[in-house]
Scaffold this motif. Structure first.
Motif, PDB file in Angstrom:
ATOM      1  N   GLY A  67      42.927  52.729  31.218  1.00  0.00           N
ATOM      2  CA  GLY A  67      43.071  52.717  32.660  1.00  0.00           C
ATOM      3  C   GLY A  67      42.139  51.782  33.399  1.00  0.00           C
ATOM      4  O   GLY A  67      42.353  51.498  34.583  1.00  0.00           O
ATOM      5  N   VAL A  68      41.088  51.292  32.747  1.00  0.00           N
ATOM      6  CA  VAL A  68      40.184  50.335  33.382  1.00  0.00           C
ATOM      7  C   VAL A  68      40.905  48.992  33.517  1.00  0.00           C
ATOM      8  O   VAL A  68      41.594  48.543  32.595  1.00  0.00           O
ATOM      9  CB  VAL A  68      38.890  50.179  32.567  1.00  0.00           C
ATOM     10  CG1 VAL A  68      38.015  49.073  33.143  1.00  0.00           C
ATOM     11  CG2 VAL A  68      38.117  51.495  32.550  1.00  0.00           C
ATOM     12  N   GLN A  69      40.723  48.342  34.643  1.00  0.00           N
ATOM     13  CA  GLN A  69      41.428  47.089  34.915  1.00  0.00           C
ATOM     14  C   GLN A  69      40.475  45.893  34.872  1.00  0.00           C
ATOM     15  O   GLN A  69      39.316  46.001  35.261  1.00  0.00           O
ATOM     16  CB  GLN A  69      42.109  47.157  36.288  1.00  0.00           C
ATOM     17  CG  GLN A  69      43.198  48.226  36.363  1.00  0.00           C
ATOM     18  CD  GLN A  69      43.859  48.272  37.729  1.00  0.00           C
ATOM     19  OE1 GLN A  69      43.181  48.248  38.754  1.00  0.00           O
ATOM     20  NE2 GLN A  69      45.180  48.319  37.747  1.00  0.00           N
ATOM     21  N   VAL A  70      41.000  44.777  34.400  1.00  0.00           N
ATOM     22  CA  VAL A  70      40.230  43.529  34.308  1.00  0.00           C
ATOM     23  C   VAL A  70      41.012  42.430  35.011  1.00  0.00           C
ATOM     24  O   VAL A  70      42.231  42.305  34.834  1.00  0.00           O
ATOM     25  CB  VAL A  70      39.964  43.153  32.839  1.00  0.00           C
ATOM     26  CG1 VAL A  70      39.310  41.778  32.734  1.00  0.00           C
ATOM     27  CG2 VAL A  70      39.103  44.207  32.152  1.00  0.00           C
ATOM     28  N   ALA A  71      40.305  41.630  35.792  1.00  0.00           N
ATOM     29  CA  ALA A  71      40.949  40.529  36.517  1.00  0.00           C
ATOM     30  C   ALA A  71      40.830  39.231  35.730  1.00  0.00           C
ATOM     31  O   ALA A  71      39.743  38.906  35.225  1.00  0.00           O
ATOM     32  CB  ALA A  71      40.301  40.361  37.887  1.00  0.00           C
ATOM     33  N   PRO A  72      41.898  38.462  35.578  1.00  0.00           N
ATOM     34  CA  PRO A  72      41.775  37.118  34.974  1.00  0.00           C
ATOM     35  C   PRO A  72      40.806  36.268  35.773  1.00  0.00           C
ATOM     36  O   PRO A  72      40.695  36.404  36.989  1.00  0.00           O
ATOM     37  CB  PRO A  72      43.203  36.570  35.054  1.00  0.00           C
ATOM     38  CG  PRO A  72      44.076  37.788  35.103  1.00  0.00           C
ATOM     39  CD  PRO A  72      43.298  38.797  35.893  1.00  0.00           C
ATOM     40  N   THR A  73      40.108  35.405  35.081  1.00  0.00           N
ATOM     41  CA  THR A  73      39.144  34.508  35.737  1.00  0.00           C
ATOM     42  C   THR A  73      39.624  33.074  35.776  1.00  0.00           C
ATOM     43  O   THR A  73      38.955  32.225  36.361  1.00  0.00           O
ATOM     44  CB  THR A  73      37.795  34.566  34.996  1.00  0.00           C
ATOM     45  OG1 THR A  73      37.987  34.139  33.628  1.00  0.00           O
ATOM     46  CG2 THR A  73      37.215  35.971  34.996  1.00  0.00           C
ATOM     47  N   SER A  74      40.767  32.804  35.132  1.00  0.00           N
ATOM     48  CA  SER A  74      41.252  31.423  35.083  1.00  0.00           C
ATOM     49  C   SER A  74      42.761  31.408  34.921  1.00  0.00           C
ATOM     50  O   SER A  74      43.348  32.316  34.323  1.00  0.00           O
ATOM     51  CB  SER A  74      40.598  30.676  33.919  1.00  0.00           C
ATOM     52  OG  SER A  74      41.203  29.413  33.701  1.00  0.00           O
ATOM     53  N   ASP A  75      43.386  30.369  35.448  1.00  0.00           N
ATOM     54  CA  ASP A  75      44.798  30.120  35.161  1.00  0.00           C
ATOM     55  C   ASP A  75      44.908  29.579  33.730  1.00  0.00           C
ATOM     56  O   ASP A  75      43.910  29.403  33.033  1.00  0.00           O
ATOM     57  CB  ASP A  75      45.356  29.092  36.152  1.00  0.00           C
ATOM     58  CG  ASP A  75      45.275  29.589  37.584  1.00  0.00           C
ATOM     59  OD1 ASP A  75      45.429  30.804  37.807  1.00  0.00           O
ATOM     60  OD2 ASP A  75      45.041  28.742  38.481  1.00  0.00           O
ATOM     61  N   PHE A  76      46.127  29.271  33.322  1.00  0.00           N
ATOM     62  CA  PHE A  76      46.347  28.733  31.978  1.00  0.00           C
ATOM     63  C   PHE A  76      45.992  27.248  31.966  1.00  0.00           C
ATOM     64  O   PHE A  76      46.851  26.378  32.110  1.00  0.00           O
ATOM     65  CB  PHE A  76      47.792  28.937  31.545  1.00  0.00           C
ATOM     66  CG  PHE A  76      48.112  30.360  31.179  1.00  0.00           C
ATOM     67  CD1 PHE A  76      47.204  31.133  30.482  1.00  0.00           C
ATOM     68  CD2 PHE A  76      49.319  30.930  31.541  1.00  0.00           C
ATOM     69  CE1 PHE A  76      47.492  32.444  30.137  1.00  0.00           C
ATOM     70  CE2 PHE A  76      49.630  32.237  31.195  1.00  0.00           C
ATOM     71  CZ  PHE A  76      48.704  32.995  30.503  1.00  0.00           C
TER      72      PHE A  76
END
Length: 328
Positions: A67-76
């Motif tokens: 349930g913990v969420q992580v945000a992307p730090t970069s596009d592809f």
């Protein structure tokens, strides 16, 4: 302690992470924290000797299995920016684990010969994209049967912690994520950097890719790692029983040497232990399913239901039918 900078190879180690939906948080956290602690002295956390990004097709939060969420730090960004791209999997029952843009990105990275590493069930994601067909894959014993069923033509084993086979890596997940990350740190940075990371993480030593997964089939106790590997192979091959000679060869022994090891440590033969493992599986099926006895017999490697039933009675004191009725 010597500075982790003393033996640094040229340029920082760069790792991109792709997190699947319902990814395993512990596997990701241990991998990235090993990089973080190896990248600077003590616990300073500077991105000096290593750098990393969480890649995503959007910046939407990715929810882990807990349930913990992580945000992307970069596009592809260009895959060639990274030494490795690590795909962290999670729950196998998720309908869709990555989107089409992520699939395309991983295929592009593979075409550019960027090493791809599947962690936990991240290997399933790579296999679905056709990227593991010619590479030895290491999965957890928990996911071994599912991998074989979904990818019957892909080479796989469930006894080792991790493996790096040319441009593909695989890791059983859990604490072995730190071991694989430490292996990359030692290869690209230094032994001092590896030691710094593990000491701060309170990990006594980095296990190698040859270490055996901590799994004891039927709680059988043994010390020799070769025996542990054979026991896991037995448990993983209930229906398609592996000949003793092949079990021995898989750990670099002759049949006679393997039999001697079993006699010394377990006071019995490989065949007897194999039969016990298969019959314990049969007992589970008898108690937990309503499958016909002939199906259970075939499931555990017997061609004859009558032979199976006789052996079952000898081991457990009653027939499969009597046991099922008693526990109905």
């Amino acid at each position: 302690m010597k500075s982790v900078k003393d033996e640094t190879k040229q340029g920082p180690l760069k790792v991109g992470f792709v997190l699947s939906r319902s990814f395993t948080l512990s596997a990701f956290a241990l991998f990235v924290d090993t990089l973080r602690l190896a990248s600077d002295e003590a616990d300073k956390s500077g991105r000096v000797l290593a750098d990393w990004q969480v890649l995503g097709s959007t910046r939407h939060l990715i929810t882990s299995s807990c349930g913990v969420q992580v945000a992307p730090t970069s596009d592809f960004i260009d895959p060639r920016e990274f030494h490795y791209i690590v795909v962290v999997g999670g729950l196998l029952n998720a309908d869709v684990t990555i989107d089409s843009q992520t699939s395309d990105y991983l295929k592009r990275a593979a075409a550019q010969k960027i090493p791809l590493i599947g962690v936990c069930t991240g290997t399933f994601i790579l296999a679905r994209l056709g990227l593991m067909k010619t590479h030895q894959t290491c999965v957890s014993w928990l996911h071994y049967q599912a991998y074989r069923e979904q990818f019957p033509d892909n080479p796989v084993r469930s006894d080792r912690l991790f493996n790096l086979d040319r441009n593909r890596g695989s890791c059983a997940g859990g604490s072995s994520s730190a071991d694989m990350a430490a292996f990359l740190v030692r290869r690209h940075i230094s032994k001092d950097a590896e030691r710094n990371a593990l000491e701060v993480l309170q990990i006594e030593r980095a296990r190698s890719g040859l270490d055996i997964q901590p799994r004891k089939p039927l709680a059988i106790q043994c010390q020799d790692p070769r025996l542990k590997a054979v026991l896991i192979a037995m448990e993983s091959h209930i229906e398609d029983v592996i000949p003793t000679e092949d079990l021995a060869a898989s750990v670099g022994l002759s049949r006679r040497q393997l039999e001697r090891l079993f006699t010394e440590e377990m006071k019995t033969s490989p065949g007897a232990v194999y039969t016990r493992i298969r019959m314990e599986r049969a007992k589970q099926l008898v108690l937990q399913t309503q499958a016909p006895l002939i199906e259970i017999a075939l499931e555990v490697g017997f061609d004859s239901a009558s032979h199976f039933a006789r052996l079952f009675r000898r081991l457990y004191g009653q027939s499969p039918t009597e046991l099922r009725r008693a526990h109905a």
